[in-house]
Motif scaffolding. Structure first.
Motif, mmCIF file in Angstrom:
data_model
loop_
_atom_site.group_PDB
_atom_site.id
_atom_site.type_symbol
_atom_site.label_atom_id
_atom_site.label_comp_id
_atom_site.label_asym_id
_atom_site.label_seq_id
_atom_site.Cartn_x
_atom_site.Cartn_y
_atom_site.Cartn_z
ATOM 1 N N ARG A 29 -39.165 -47.679 -8.053
ATOM 2 C CA ARG A 29 -39.648 -48.691 -6.745
ATOM 3 C C ARG A 29 -38.355 -49.298 -6.186
ATOM 4 N NH1 ARG A 29 -43.122 -53.046 -6.408
ATOM 5 N NH2 ARG A 29 -42.241 -54.056 -8.148
ATOM 6 N N PHE A 30 -36.841 -49.171 -6.822
ATOM 7 C CA PHE A 30 -35.753 -49.470 -6.394
ATOM 8 C C PHE A 30 -34.745 -48.177 -5.642
ATOM 9 C CE2 PHE A 30 -37.794 -52.596 -8.939
ATOM 10 C CZ PHE A 30 -36.977 -53.868 -7.745
ATOM 11 N N PRO A 31 -33.846 -49.055 -5.054
ATOM 12 C CA PRO A 31 -33.174 -48.181 -4.688
ATOM 13 C C PRO A 31 -32.148 -47.552 -5.350
ATOM 14 C CG PRO A 31 -33.268 -49.623 -2.712
ATOM 15 C CD PRO A 31 -33.723 -50.131 -4.033
ATOM 16 N N GLU A 32 -31.295 -48.707 -6.778
ATOM 17 C CA GLU A 32 -30.704 -48.733 -7.641
ATOM 18 C C GLU A 32 -31.322 -48.898 -9.082
ATOM 19 O OE1 GLU A 32 -27.106 -50.831 -6.926
ATOM 20 O OE2 GLU A 32 -27.179 -49.895 -4.659
ATOM 21 N N ARG A 34 -31.121 -50.565 -11.753
ATOM 22 C CA ARG A 34 -30.967 -51.960 -11.920
ATOM 23 C C ARG A 34 -31.777 -53.180 -11.472
ATOM 24 N NH1 ARG A 34 -25.091 -55.785 -14.369
ATOM 25 N NH2 ARG A 34 -27.172 -57.198 -13.886
ATOM 26 N N GLY A 35 -32.453 -52.796 -10.295
ATOM 27 C CA GLY A 35 -33.046 -53.570 -9.426
ATOM 28 C C GLY A 35 -34.630 -54.007 -10.162
ATOM 29 N N LEU A 37 -34.785 -54.096 -13.171
ATOM 30 C CA LEU A 37 -34.394 -55.403 -15.140
ATOM 31 C C LEU A 37 -35.351 -56.053 -14.661
ATOM 32 C CD1 LEU A 37 -32.772 -55.028 -17.174
ATOM 33 C CD2 LEU A 37 -30.960 -56.523 -16.109
ATOM 34 N N LEU A 38 -35.353 -57.233 -14.043
ATOM 35 C CA LEU A 38 -35.903 -58.075 -14.466
ATOM 36 C C LEU A 38 -37.604 -57.775 -14.735
ATOM 37 C CD1 LEU A 38 -33.872 -59.681 -13.490
ATOM 38 C CD2 LEU A 38 -35.717 -61.095 -12.430
ATOM 39 N N ARG A 42 -39.571 -58.095 -17.670
ATOM 40 C CA ARG A 42 -41.303 -58.874 -18.428
ATOM 41 C C ARG A 42 -42.219 -57.962 -18.711
ATOM 42 N NH1 ARG A 42 -44.052 -62.303 -14.818
ATOM 43 N NH2 ARG A 42 -42.669 -62.981 -13.413
ATOM 44 N N GLU A 72 -27.238 -61.851 -20.934
ATOM 45 C CA GLU A 72 -26.629 -62.620 -19.778
ATOM 46 C C GLU A 72 -27.761 -63.345 -18.085
ATOM 47 O OE1 GLU A 72 -22.476 -62.128 -16.899
ATOM 48 O OE2 GLU A 72 -24.104 -60.306 -16.297
ATOM 49 N N VAL A 73 -28.984 -61.138 -17.799
ATOM 50 C CA VAL A 73 -29.788 -62.344 -17.140
ATOM 51 C C VAL A 73 -31.244 -62.196 -18.227
ATOM 52 C CG1 VAL A 73 -31.645 -60.232 -15.788
ATOM 53 C CG2 VAL A 73 -28.813 -59.327 -16.084
ATOM 54 N N PHE A 76 -30.597 -66.183 -18.157
ATOM 55 C CA PHE A 76 -31.127 -67.266 -17.353
ATOM 56 C C PHE A 76 -31.862 -67.321 -16.530
ATOM 57 C CE2 PHE A 76 -29.986 -67.571 -12.038
ATOM 58 C CZ PHE A 76 -28.815 -67.916 -12.052
ATOM 59 N N TYR A 77 -32.129 -66.460 -16.365
ATOM 60 C CA TYR A 77 -34.700 -66.533 -15.634
ATOM 61 C C TYR A 77 -34.826 -67.804 -16.818
ATOM 62 C CZ TYR A 77 -32.719 -63.970 -12.599
ATOM 63 O OH TYR A 77 -31.645 -63.016 -11.662
ATOM 64 N N LEU A 79 -38.821 -67.909 -17.295
ATOM 65 C CA LEU A 79 -40.073 -67.070 -18.057
ATOM 66 C C LEU A 79 -39.564 -66.313 -19.334
ATOM 67 C CD1 LEU A 79 -42.168 -66.724 -14.609
ATOM 68 C CD2 LEU A 79 -41.726 -68.959 -16.313
ATOM 69 N N PHE A 80 -38.265 -65.910 -19.530
ATOM 70 C CA PHE A 80 -37.770 -64.685 -20.724
ATOM 71 C C PHE A 80 -37.464 -65.613 -21.238
ATOM 72 C CE2 PHE A 80 -35.814 -62.213 -17.145
ATOM 73 C CZ PHE A 80 -37.049 -61.220 -16.433
#
Lengths: 167, 432
Positions: A29-32, A34-35, A37-38, A42, A72-73, A76-77, A79-80
């Motif tokens: 669904r993403f152009p790259e 890594r988009g 990852l979130l 989830r 690192e990601v 940061f959030y 909900l994880f």
């Protein structure tokens, strides 16, 4: 330290074929890549309950990242989670609008009722209690969420009844 | 799932209590998507931008930047893909309008997105929904599916030559992702740490491509503006701030909830006439007018019209229109503690004055609240707040400093009282 654990985790968790396929659909669904990852984190957390270090390593391998980059990601959030949570997550909003209408007293009542402090899980693994920043329900305060579901305009007895009703 | 009908409705929300409004069929029956069909088939992107520009629509995400002007920044000679991003990461404490706009009117939002995408030449919209908003995400996922199935989205959107798709993306819990470049980083699968500007998103946005970012409510106004014209829109609100705003009223009021009212409506009118005033016969002490970042107004300054040109004269801002009301029992040091605790937790950590400053504010405020504070601490509090302003990559540090500055400006005596009384003299205040 969790970061050390991620780097040192001996083996990555083996993710199920279904989970791998779901992650690949997100990546498409993403152009790259890594988009996604979130979204991938989830999906993994929804299936496994948390994202422990070996799982983070498995996700890192899918995305071609260093495990530390995933951590690192992850850290940061809000909900994880890197550690297992109770079967039900009960989060009381304690920002200003809710606090003005008694949210912090309500949280304290739930702490007493469950015999745990915010941030802890009941010994039987049933409920994790916590507070959360504004959940966007300020006009219907005080409120809490159980998992994904909002419960609004609460008082102490109503909140206790909700928590008691959780299987 | 909660109370969703606003107490006062306008063109954005008048059909919120009608369940059909949320469905594709119900939205179409009432003429929905006809404005987008007209725009995509009969108007040039330049014509759409011209209408939005002359309507004077300002962004509803907190910064009030003119939307049409922002759209006109997109390059027209670029060969590669460009993107539209809908900022649905609503997390400003006091604000809950975007959640309701998504849950009750998903197709109104999608129509606004489609028109905006045509105007800025975006092949894809990324609709970035706050992680906690599960209900909104599921409503939107269904609406996007319907729109694709009915040819509203797809290679020939609404029968035009314009191909467009909307990709739903969910955040994972971070206030800073509401800052537009923090959001772009998050969209790329990274920590949501805001970027240095320039380059601005229109030059280099999502995945390195030209991108326009606007807030949910901003997009929702667009179909109404295109349908009724810029002059109609300018006829609502004030000369400098046209249109309605979805005000969220919370705290110590008789009727908390949403009120869709023209910009420029007086704050005391919203508080006393619409929201029923303060319960229990108590008096109002202060009101935060536009979300927790905006400086507080004391009871004597509530005769102000809710638009930036008037609020600025009183050292505050419209923000997101999240009005938080505090009655006479409220301890203002505790209000400061809640604001500073929030900003300390949510600072992304990349700029020193923000990372360190939010921690200092929080420690000093809690020390004052406990009764351990000195006159020196009080002076330091103001000093730290002043030094956080204006020197960071994004405006988060300003947003953390402003509420403290506002509290000190209007309630400085109460703060000093906590020092001299060695504790909180307000025994009826809400609990911290």
């Amino acid at each position: 330290m969790v970061s050390t654990l991620v780097a040192q985790a001996p083996e990555a968790t083996v993710l199920s074929d279904e989970l791998r396929a779901a992650i690949d659909r997100e990546i498409a669904r993403f152009p790259e890549p890594r988009g996604a990852l979130l979204a991938a984190l989830r999906l993994v957390q929804d299936e496994l309950g948390c994202i422990a270090p070996p799982t983070a390593r498995a996700v890192a391998e899918i995305f071609g990242l260093h495990p530390a980059e995933v951590l690192e990601v992850l850290s940061f959030y809000n909900l994880f989670h890197t550690e297992p949570q109770g079967r039900h997550e009960v989060r009381v909003c304690t920002n200003l609008a809710c606090s003005l209408r008694g949210a912090r007293t309500l949280l304290r009542e739930l702490e007493e009722h469950l015999g745990i402090r915010a941030g802890q899980t009941t010994p039987d693994g049933r409920v994790t209690l916590g507070h959360e920043e504004c959940l966007g329900a300020c006009g219907y305060a005080p409120m809490l969420r159980i998992g994904d579901r909002y419960h609004e305009e609460l008082d102490g007895p109503a909140a206790r009844a909700l928590v008691d009703g959780l299987p | 799932m909660g109370q969703t009908a606003p107490h006062v409705c306008g063109y954005l929300t008048e059909r919120f209590s009608d369940d059909a409004f949320g469905s594709f069929a119900g939205y179409r029956e009432a003429g929905g998507y006809e404005t987008a069909r007209h725009a995509l088939n009969r108007m040039t992107p330049e014509e759409v931008i011209a209408v939005v520009k002359s309507s004077g629509l300002q962004g509803r995400g907190g910064a009030s930047f003119p939307a049409g002007l922002k759209w006109s920044f997109m390059p027209t000679d670029d060969e590669g893909p460009s993107y539209l991003v809908c900022n649905a990461d609503e997390s400003e404490p006091g604000s809950f309008k975007d959640r309701l706009l998504m849950e009750r009117g998903p197709h109104q939002l999608l129509e606004g997105l489609l028109i905006a995408a045509w105007a800025v030449g975006a092949e894809t919209t990324f609709l970035y929904v706050r992680g906690e908003y599960a209900e909104a995400a599921s409503v939107l996922a269904r609406a996007i599916g319907e729109a694709r199935a009915k040819g509203v989205l797809g290679p020939r959107a609404l029968g035009s030559d314009f191909g467009h798709d909307v990709v739903l993306v969910r955040g994972a819990g971070a206030y800073i992702c509401g800052e537009e470049t923090g959001l772009l980083e998050s969209l790329e699968g990274k920590k949501g740490q805001p970027r240095r500007k320039p380059p601005y998103p229109a030059q280099r946005g999502a995945f390195g491509r030209p991108t326009t970012v606007n807030n949910v409510e901003t997009f929702c106004h667009v179909p109404h503006i295109l349908k009724n014209g810029a002059d109609w829109f300018r006829g609502i609100g004030t000369e400098q701030s046209p249109g309605t705003l979805l005000f969220g009223v919370s705290g110590h009021v008789v009727r908390p909830g949403l009120y869709e009212l023209p910009l420029g409506t007086r704050l005391d009118e919203i508080l006393f006439e619409y929201a029923g005033g303060v319960p229990g016969g108590r008096r109002v002490k202060g009101v935060i007018p536009g979300g927790i970042s905006t400086p507080i107004l004391p009871a004597g300054l509530l005769d102000v019209r809710m638009a930036n040109e008037f609020l600025r004269e009183r050292h505050t801002l419209l923000g997101t229109g999240g009005i938080m009301v505090m009655d006479e029992t409220t301890c203002m040091v505790r209000v400061g503690c809640i604001a500073s605790g929030f900003f300390r937790d949510e600072s992304c950590g990349q700029c020193t004055q923000c990372r360190e400053g939010t921690g200092w504010l929080d420690q000093l405020l809690h020390r004052l609240e406990r009764g351990d504070g000195s006159d020196g601490d009080l002076a330091l509090l103001g000093d730290v707040a002043d030094k956080m302003e204006g020197g960071t990559i994004c405006s988060f540090a300003d947003a953390a400093a402003w509420p403290v500055q506002g509290l000190l400006r209007h309630f400085g005596d109460e703060f000093a009282g906590h020092v001299s009384a060695r504790g909180c003299p307000l025994d009826q205040s809400f609990a911290l």
